[in-house]
Design a protein around this motif. Structure first.
Motif, short mmCIF file in Angstrom:
data_model
loop_
_atom_site.label_atom_id
_atom_site.label_comp_id
_atom_site.label_asym_id
_atom_site.label_seq_id
_atom_site.Cartn_x
_atom_site.Cartn_y
_atom_site.Cartn_z
N THR A 159 -7.16 2.73 -2.41
CA THR A 159 -6.38 3.00 -1.19
C THR A 159 -6.43 1.80 -0.25
O THR A 159 -5.44 1.50 0.44
N LYS A 162 -3.87 -0.69 -1.55
CA LYS A 162 -2.50 -0.25 -1.30
C LYS A 162 -2.10 -0.52 0.15
O LYS A 162 -0.95 -0.83 0.45
N ARG A 163 -3.02 -0.40 1.05
CA ARG A 163 -2.75 -0.62 2.48
C ARG A 163 -2.45 -2.09 2.75
O ARG A 163 -1.74 -2.40 3.69
#
Length: 164
Positions: A159, A162-163
């Motif tokens: 995550t 992805k950010r």
């Protein structure tokens, strides 16, 4: 002034001190007391539990059942001598392979020592197997928890990527 010095000097002379000590004996320290003169060493419940390698709840149960003598109050005090006697009794019972008197015997009163020894050996074997079983289960849980933490860490990293 000279008279008061003499009075003070006479007051603390060796003969006066000896007479005073005879009238008012100073209690000896515990190091110099004989065993029958020493006050009993008193333990708290948690100290007694530590000596017997059991829980405080077990100590409370032994007190309620009248097996361990105690001094009521807050905190409850138990004589170190009574704790040692109880411990010695437990060891003697284990070495002699005597059944616990508080438990119902699995044997008839006329059981032979060989039967008692066999039963004790079987009981020890069962306990060992149970302990191994729990150790394996504990290790499996530790491995599973570590795997789960690794997966959570990987998900957090994904995550975070992805950010970006």
């Amino acid at each position: 002034m000279l008279e008061s010095e003499d009075a003070v000097g006479e007051r603390f002379s060796a003969a006066a001190c000896t007479a005073r000590q005879a009238r008012h004996p100073i209690p000896a320290s515990e190091d110099r007391m004989s065993d029958d003169q020493k006050p009993p060493r008193l333990l708290l419940q948690r100290e007694a539990a530590a000596k017997l390698h059991c829980s405080v709840g077990t100590i409370a149960r032994l007190r309620r059942e009248g097996i361990l003598a105690y001094i009521p109050g807050r905190p409850v005090r138990i004589s170190a001598e009574d704790v040692q006697k109880f411990k010695d009794e437990q060891i003697r019972r284990e070495l002699a392979l005597e059944p616990n008197p508080r438990r119902k015997s699995r044997f008839a009163q006329d059981a032979t020592p060989e039967q008692v020894a066999e039963a004790a050996e079987a009981r020890a074997k069962r306990k060992l197997h149970q302990r191994i079983k729990w150790m394996v289960l504990k290790r499996r849980m530790q491995v599973e928890l570590a795997r789960k933490r690794e997966q959570e860490q990987e998900e957090r990293e994904k995550t975070a990527r992805k950010r970006r």
